[in-house]
Design an enzyme around this catalytic site. Sequence first.
Site, PDB file in Angstrom:
ATOM      1  CG  ASN A   9      -7.820  32.018  23.300  1.00 46.10           C
ATOM      2  OD1 ASN A   9      -8.144  32.009  24.484  1.00 46.10           O
ATOM      3  ND2 ASN A   9      -6.766  32.684  22.850  1.00 46.10           N
ATOM      4  CE  LYS A  11      -7.748  36.063  22.315  1.00 47.17           C
ATOM      5  NZ  LYS A  11      -7.168  37.105  21.486  1.00 47.17           N
ATOM      6  CG  HIS A  95      -2.468  33.645  22.692  1.00 43.97           C
ATOM      7  ND1 HIS A  95      -2.489  35.017  22.791  1.00 43.97           N
ATOM      8  CD2 HIS A  95      -3.422  33.310  21.797  1.00 43.97           C
ATOM      9  CE1 HIS A  95      -3.436  35.483  21.985  1.00 43.97           C
ATOM     10  NE2 HIS A  95      -4.020  34.467  21.374  1.00 43.97           N
ATOM     11  CD  GLU A  97      -4.408  38.119  23.601  1.00 40.85           C
ATOM     12  OE1 GLU A  97      -4.973  37.334  24.378  1.00 40.85           O
ATOM     13  OE2 GLU A  97      -4.929  38.501  22.533  1.00 40.85           O
ATOM     14  CD  GLU A 168      -3.684  32.858  17.445  1.00 42.40           C
ATOM     15  OE1 GLU A 168      -4.902  32.766  17.280  1.00 42.40           O
ATOM     16  OE2 GLU A 168      -3.165  33.164  18.528  1.00 42.40           O
ATOM     17  N   GLY A 174      -7.584  40.008  17.051  1.00 45.46           N
ATOM     18  CA  GLY A 174      -8.549  40.926  17.662  1.00 45.46           C
ATOM     19  C   GLY A 174      -8.664  42.260  16.950  1.00 45.46           C
ATOM     20  CB  SER A 213      -9.663  38.926  12.609  1.00 46.36           C
ATOM     21  OG  SER A 213      -9.210  39.846  13.601  1.00 46.36           O
TER      22      SER A 213
HETATM   23  P1  PGA Z   1      -9.271  36.772  17.405  1.00 43.28           P
HETATM   24  O1  PGA Z   1      -8.231  36.043  18.413  1.00 43.28           O
HETATM   25  O2  PGA Z   1      -9.975  35.649  16.648  1.00 43.28           O
HETATM   26  O3  PGA Z   1     -10.179  37.545  18.270  1.00 43.28           O
HETATM   27  O4  PGA Z   1      -8.446  37.606  16.489  1.00 43.28           O
HETATM   28  C1  PGA Z   1      -7.499  34.921  18.026  1.00 43.28           C
HETATM   29  C2  PGA Z   1      -6.565  34.502  19.151  1.00 43.28           C
HETATM   30  O5  PGA Z   1      -5.986  35.378  19.793  1.00 43.28           O
HETATM   31  O6  PGA Z   1      -6.378  33.299  19.416  1.00 43.28           O
END
Ligand code: PGA
Length: 255
Positions: A9, A11, A95, A97, A168, A174, A213
């Site tokens: 992803n 982003k 997601h 976000e 997640e 993140g 992460s």
């Molecule tokens: P990250 O993001 O691996 O940077 O934690 C995962 C995601 O939001 O899909």
Amino acid sequence: MRTPLVLGNWKMHGSQAFARALAEAVRARAEAFPGVELGVCPPYVMLPIVAKALDGSRVALGAQNVSEFGEGAYTGEISAGMLKDLGCTHVLVGHFERRQIFAESPVQVVQKLVAAHTAGLVPVLCVGETLAERQAGTTSRVIEAQLQPLLGHPEAAALLVGAIIAYEPVWAIGTGETASPAQAQAVHQDIRKLVAGRAPEAARSLRILYGGSVKPGNATELFAMPDIDGGLIGGAALKAEDFCAIAEAAASKRS
Ligand code: PGA
């Protein structure tokens, strides 16, 4: 045996040149992991560039979001049909976000999943609890509530065929913090059980990805868990080398 999937992803990162170079670098390494499905989800505007860079390869193309609506007067939106037309096979829905920053509701998320399914895309439904919810001991209730609009849908069994769920934990996205393999496995197992209550066949073949992460250094132990069928990778997907090291970890799950 479920084929592991490692999905990147990206982003809201990069430029056209960055997207092309990253896609080409992933493509070049992808042949090394024949037992693992690989895919990348670039920003909408990069989809045509990445589609071209991946053309004829085994790396799937996905989008990060989709409108719940079909064609029409929906300024700023992108339909599932448009994504399909660009060569997408997968799309993320719900997601964290999107849910948090853009206030997508659980019902809207399922409408997006239905739109994706109807257009012939594989929806990747993202769920996860916040740190406060985990500390309050409400993780399973939160996950169940996020899955409820799908599991309660009259077409749930059909919608679940081929669909993917990504667990997640919000506190791991993140942040550099990762759920322990045991913590993640417990939730993945819960998710499979909840789905089995509605669609036992689909539950067995349902791929549940872990996200939050995931790095080359922790992927192997996460993917070793029986109900973890791959990963949804954010930050580490922006470096072909890291992303492919994670794919290699998924390959070791099969062997
Ligand atoms: P990250 O993001 O691996 O940077 O934690 C995962 C995601 O939001 O899909």
